[in-house]
Design an enzyme around this catalytic site. Structure first.
Site, mmCIF file in Angstrom:
data_model
loop_
_atom_site.group_PDB
_atom_site.id
_atom_site.type_symbol
_atom_site.label_atom_id
_atom_site.label_comp_id
_atom_site.label_asym_id
_atom_site.label_seq_id
_atom_site.Cartn_x
_atom_site.Cartn_y
_atom_site.Cartn_z
ATOM 1 N N GLY A 114 0.837 -1.194 0.000
ATOM 2 C CA GLY A 114 0.000 0.000 0.000
ATOM 3 C C GLY A 114 0.867 1.237 0.000
ATOM 4 O O GLY A 114 1.958 1.247 -0.562
ATOM 5 N N CYS A 115 0.412 2.268 0.647
ATOM 6 C CA CYS A 115 1.142 3.532 0.718
ATOM 7 C C CYS A 115 2.536 3.319 1.313
ATOM 8 O O CYS A 115 2.680 2.745 2.384
ATOM 9 C CB CYS A 115 0.354 4.522 1.574
ATOM 10 S SG CYS A 115 1.237 6.061 1.881
ATOM 11 N N PHE A 116 3.554 3.792 0.623
ATOM 12 C CA PHE A 116 4.917 3.565 1.119
ATOM 13 C C PHE A 116 5.219 4.326 2.401
ATOM 14 O O PHE A 116 6.123 3.965 3.138
ATOM 15 C CB PHE A 116 5.990 3.809 0.060
ATOM 16 C CG PHE A 116 5.923 5.068 -0.750
ATOM 17 C CD1 PHE A 116 5.476 6.266 -0.244
ATOM 18 C CD2 PHE A 116 6.347 5.039 -2.069
ATOM 19 C CE1 PHE A 116 5.446 7.419 -1.010
ATOM 20 C CE2 PHE A 116 6.329 6.190 -2.856
ATOM 21 C CZ PHE A 116 5.877 7.374 -2.321
#
Length: 187
Positions: free
Chosen positions: A15-17
């Site tokens: 997902g979002c880093f």
């Protein structure tokens, strides 16, 4: 400190880093975590291109770690405990192929370990749904723009950090306290 030649690299996308980076940089044995883009079709992509979902890149992290302190399997355990591997191209409200769950392996042994770990999770029915984590050979990794690096560290008061990242870090502290670095940064 361990010599650089003994360190290994793992490429994970969960997902979002910002979230993934915040989790892994707190682990004992992890020397560096870089947020970036991998698994896509163009060279040197920029965030504005990644956001379209048309480049094929995932937001991922490159983790440099000491395998004598934390194993690849140990990284996988924390990876699967801190994101939802059952949602295709999505993590919470972040939707698109850039937010997919993926393991980009460097060696056949890493691929084998990842496949075996996923099979164990499914046999044990750890998740309610089928695991959709992609297993792909590692390709080029492009570091994200500077403002994405250490995002949580520099932006803890942002609503996204408080609502999305803080609960992941609390889960990490609860389940894996013994694997955390002994610094105030680990919280």
């Amino acid at each position: 400190m361990k010599e650089e030649s003994n360190l290994r690299t793992a490429l994970l996308a969960g997902g979002c880093f910002w979230c993934t980076e915040a989790v892994f940089e707190r682990l004992e044995g992890v020397h560096e975590v870089v947020s970036g883009y991998t698994g896509g079709s163009i060279k040197n992509p920029a965030y504005r291109e990644i956001c379209t979902g048309r480049t094929g890149h995932a937001e991922g992290v490159k983790i440099t770690y000491d395998p004598d302190v934390i194993s690849f399997r140990g990284l996988l355990e924390i990876f699967f405990a801190t994101h939802d591997p059952t949602t295709l191209n999505r993590q919470g409200n972040d939707i698109g192929s850039q937010y997919r769950s993926a393991i980009f392996y460097h060696t056949e042994e890493e691929r084998r370990q990842a496949r075996s770990f996923i099979e164990m999770l499914e046999e044990e029915r750890i998740f309610n749904g089928k695991i959709v984590t992609e297993l792909s050979p590692a390709g080029p990794f492009y570091p994200a723009e500077d403002f994405h690096q250490d995002y949580y560290k520099h932006n803890r008061s942002q609503p996204y950090c408080q609502v999305i990242i803080d609960p992941k870090l609390e889960k990490l502290r609860t389940l894996y306290k013994s694997k955390l670095k002994n610094t105030t940064n680990a919280v």
